[in-house]
Design a protein around this motif. Structure first.
Motif, mmCIF file in Angstrom:
data_model
loop_
_atom_site.group_PDB
_atom_site.id
_atom_site.type_symbol
_atom_site.label_atom_id
_atom_site.label_comp_id
_atom_site.label_asym_id
_atom_site.label_seq_id
_atom_site.Cartn_x
_atom_site.Cartn_y
_atom_site.Cartn_z
ATOM 1 N N GLN A 166 40.464 39.709 35.060
ATOM 2 C CA GLN A 166 41.303 40.566 35.905
ATOM 3 C C GLN A 166 42.712 40.774 35.370
ATOM 4 O O GLN A 166 43.461 41.598 35.920
ATOM 5 N N GLY A 167 43.099 40.057 34.326
ATOM 6 C CA GLY A 167 44.434 40.305 33.811
ATOM 7 C C GLY A 167 44.910 39.287 32.794
ATOM 8 O O GLY A 167 44.545 38.107 32.861
ATOM 9 N N ARG A 185 45.585 46.220 36.586
ATOM 10 C CA ARG A 185 44.291 46.661 37.095
ATOM 11 C C ARG A 185 44.519 47.766 38.129
ATOM 12 O O ARG A 185 45.596 47.857 38.717
ATOM 13 N N ALA A 241 39.670 41.713 30.431
ATOM 14 C CA ALA A 241 41.015 42.311 30.321
ATOM 15 C C ALA A 241 41.445 42.458 28.852
ATOM 16 O O ALA A 241 42.020 43.480 28.467
ATOM 17 N N GLU A 257 37.403 48.315 31.597
ATOM 18 C CA GLU A 257 38.742 48.223 32.209
ATOM 19 C C GLU A 257 38.912 46.835 32.802
ATOM 20 O O GLU A 257 37.919 46.211 33.189
ATOM 21 N N PRO A 258 40.165 46.351 32.927
ATOM 22 C CA PRO A 258 40.347 45.059 33.599
ATOM 23 C C PRO A 258 39.663 45.082 34.961
ATOM 24 O O PRO A 258 39.737 46.076 35.690
ATOM 25 N N CYS A 260 38.624 44.734 38.707
ATOM 26 C CA CYS A 260 39.348 44.725 39.989
ATOM 27 C C CYS A 260 38.734 43.723 40.941
ATOM 28 O O CYS A 260 39.424 43.046 41.695
#
Ligand SMILES: [Zn+2]
Length: 527
Positions: A166-167, A185, A241, A257-258, A260
Motif C-alpha cells: 500500500q505504500g 494510493r 507499491a 498501482e499501489p 488501496c
C-alpha cells in the motif's frame, strides 16, 4: 507493618521497601557520570530541575559488578543512588525512579519517596514494538509519543514497517518514483472487510512519506530514550507499491498501482534477473544510511502466492532455479533472501526475516522473526541454528480484537513453553505488532496498543517465575490514571465480547464494536 510498594511495570526482579523517606523537589540536583548522560537528561527534564540546584542528591554512578542493562536503585533518607555498568542500565534506573516519583507527588512540587532498594534487569535483550506505517501513516509526532511510552516500559527496539503493497514511506533521492508513485494510493482504505459485507474508503488520494530529515530526527529522539530502530523494507512479496513505480522489477511486468485495499497479492519481485538485485542494493544502501542500528528487517513474509509465477511463468526465475538445483519457488525466495542478506552485510547490517520465508537453505546468520505456526520439526531445526524473536499472531498481533487477544493472554504467554523448550538461549526477545490495515489514525493506534503494551512489556522484561497476572493487574491501575492524565486513548475494553469474537478476529479500528464500546465507557468515566 510492611511499607507499601510502588506500582512498577515491568515488575522488577528484587524490590524491598523501607520505613524512612526522601523528599525530591526541583532544587534536587541530578549528578551523573558523563557516560550516563541520557539517564541524567531524562530525569532532569522530568523533574524540571533548577539549573542552579545545589548538591546532588540523585547520583548516577558506574558499578562494573552490575550486569549489562541492569541497575541498582537505592533510596534512603540521605539521597538516591542509581548504579549500573552501562548507559542502558542507568537509563532504566531513571525510568523506575520517574515512575515512583509520579506516584509520590504531593501537588506542591514536592515528591516524598519511600525508601527502597531495587535490583533489576531484563529477561530478554530484544523488547520490541512494531508500527506499520505503510497501510496507514501517522507521522513524526505520533511516533515520538509511542517512543515515549516505550521508554517508560523499558522497551528498546522500535520495528518500523515502512514499505508494503500500500505504500513506500521513505524519501528517496536515488529512486524518485518511489515517492511520486509508490508513496501514493488512489484512496485510503478505512475499514471493513468484503467477507463481512461492508467496506469503507475515503475518496481522497493518500500520499505520505517521511523526509530523510524527519527520519534522522526520529532516530536521534529514539536514541535519547535508549531505543534502537529496526526499519523494515518487505521483499520479495508485499512489493506492489515498489513494482507500481519500477515495473521492470517484477516477473510479470504487467503494470500495477499501489494497493488501496487489504489482502495478499501474487505480485512479486523477480528473483531471476540481475537488475532486481542492482535496484535492491541501491535502495538498501540509501535506507541503511539513515538507520545506525545494526539490525535490518527484510520482511520475507507471505510471498508464497507468487511462487507459481517463479515456477511456471517466469523464464528468468526458472533458469536460476535449474542452475541452482532448487526444488520450488520457496527455495528461490530463500536464494533471493540470501543475496539480500549479503547486500545488507556489505552495509554493516544483520538481517531479520519473518519465519514463513525461512527454510533449509536460508543463511544461518539471519534472525528468525517467528509469527506463524510451522511444524514442530521445522521449529526445532531452525531454533537449533539461528536466533529467534517471538511474536505469535495468536498473542502479539495488536491489530487483533481484544476478544481474540485479551491482556491476560499476552501476559501469560511464554516462548519457551510454546515449543522452544531446551532452546531458551536462542530466543532473544518478544515483540508486539501493530498492523494498520484497519487502524486509521493515532487514536485507533492507541486503542489497539494500550493497555496491551503493559502486559507485553512485563512479558519481555520480567522472568516468567516472577510474573503474576493478578498482581500485574493491580499495578496497572496506576498506569490507567497515568494514561488518562496524558490523554492516551487506551482501550477500556480489556477482554472483548463474545459478539466481537464471533464477528471477526480483527479489531476493525473505529468501525469495530470494541472501539465504539470503549468510547462509550470513556464518556461515562468523564461524567
Ligand atoms: Zn522472475
Amino acid at each position: 507493618m510492611s511499607v507499601p510498594k510502588y506500582s512498577i511495570i515491568p515488575k522488577p526482579r528484587k524490590y524491598e521497601a523501607f520505613e524512612d523517606t526522601y523528599t525530591v523537589t526541583c532544587q534536587t540536583a541530578v549528578l551523573c557520570v558523563p557516560e550516563f548522560k541520557k539517564a541524567g537528561v531524562y530525569l532532569s527534564n522530568f523533574l524540571k530541575t533548577d539549573k542552579n540546584a545545589g548538591d546532588g542528591a540523585i547520583k548516577f554512578k558506574t558499578d562494573s559488578s552490575v550486569p549489562a542493562e541492569f541497575y541498582r536503585l537505592k533510596i534512603n533518607k540521605d539521597g538516591i543512588t542509581v548504579s549500573a555498568s552501562d548507559e542502558r542500565g542507568a537509563f532504566y534506573g531513571a525510568v523506575t525512579l520517574k515512575i515512583m516519583l509520579l506516584q509520590s507527588k504531593d501537588g506542591t512540587g514536592k515528591a516524598v519517596l519511600n525508601s527502597a532498594e531495587i535490583f533489576d534487569g531484563p529477561r530478554y535483550s530484544h523488547r520490541g514494538a512494531m508500527l506499520d506505517e505503510s497501510r496507514h501513516f501517522f507521522g513524526k509526532e505520533a511516533v515520538k509519543r509511542l517512543l515515549d511510552e516505550m521508554a517508560m516500559l523499558k522497551l528498546n527496539k522500535f520495528h518500523w514497517h515502512l514499505s508494503d503493497d500500500q505504500g513506500y514511506r521513505i524519501e528517496s533521492e536515488v529512486f524518485p518514483l518511489l515517492n511520486e508513485i509508490s508513496s501514493k494510493r488512489k484512496y485510503e482504505f478505512l475499514g471493513g472487510d468484503k467477507l463481512l459485507g461492508f467496506m469503507k474508503a475515503s475518496g481522497e488520494e493518500y500520499f505520505h512519506y517521511y523526509k530523510k530529515s524527519e527520519i534522522r530526527e526520529i532516530v536521534e529522539y529514539a536514541d535519547s530514550l535508549c531505543i534502537d530502530i529496526i526499519p523494515e523494507i518487505d521483499m520479495p512479496g508485499h512489493t506492489v507499491a515498489l513494482i507500481a513505480a519500477y515495473n521492470e522489477l517484477s516477473c510479470r511486468k504487467n503494470g500495477c498501482e499501489p494497493l488501496c485495499e487489504n489482502g495478499i497479492t501474487e505480485e512479486i519481485l523477480c528473483a531471476g534477473q540481475e537488475k532486481t538485485y542492482e535496484f535492491c542494493e541501491k535502495l538498501l544502501a540509501e535506507v541503511c544510511e539513515l538507520f545506525p542500528y545494526k539490525y535490518f528487517h527484510l520482511g520475507g513474509d507471505e510471498a508464497s502466492r507468487g511462487f507459481k509465477i517463479y515456477e511456471k511463468e517466469c523464464p528468468e526465475c526458472q533458469k536460476v532455479m535449474n542452475e541452482n538445483n532448487l526444488k520450488d519457488g520457496a527455495q528461490l525466495q530463500e536464494l533471493f533472501v540470501n543475496r539480500i542478506n549479503a547486500i545488507l552485510k556489505k552495509y554493516g547490517k544483520r538481517a531479520i526475516e519473518w519465519n514463513d520465508g525461512i527454510g533449509d537453505i536460508t543463511d544461518k546468520d539471519i534472525t528468525c522473526h517467528y509469527w506463524i505456526n510451522r511444524s514442530r520439526g521445522w521449529l526445532k531445526k531452525q531454533a537449533s541454528i539461528r536466533k529467534f524473536i517471538v511474536s505469535p499472531v495468536s498473542h502479539f498481533y495488536f491489530d487483533m480484537s481484544y476478544a481474540r487477544i485479551p491482556l491476560k493472554k499476552i501476559y501469560n504467554f511464554d516462548p519457551v513453553k510454546a515449543g522452544l523448550a531446551g532452546l531458551e538461549d536462542r530466543v532473544i526477545g518478544t515483540e508486539f505488532e501493530t498492523w494498520t490495515e484497519w487502524i486509521t489514525d493515532e487514536n485507533a493506534v492507541q486503542f489497539s496498543v494500550f493497555p496491551r503494551i503493559y502486559a507485553m512489556a512485563e512479558n519481555a522484561w520480567t522472568e516468567f517465575e516472577n510474573r503474576n497476572y493478578r498482581d500485574f493487574y493491580r499495578r496497572l491501575e496506576f498506569f490507567k490514571s497515568y494514561m488518562r492524565a496524558k490523554n492516551i486513548n487506551y482501550s477500556r475494553v480489556e477482554k472483548g465480547s463474545y459478539k466481537a469474537k464471533n464477528r471477526t478476529s480483527y479489531s476493525l479500528g473505529k468501525f469495530g464494536s470494541e472501539y465504539k464500546l470503549s468510547e462509550k465507557l470513556k464518556e461515562k468515566e468523564q461524567k
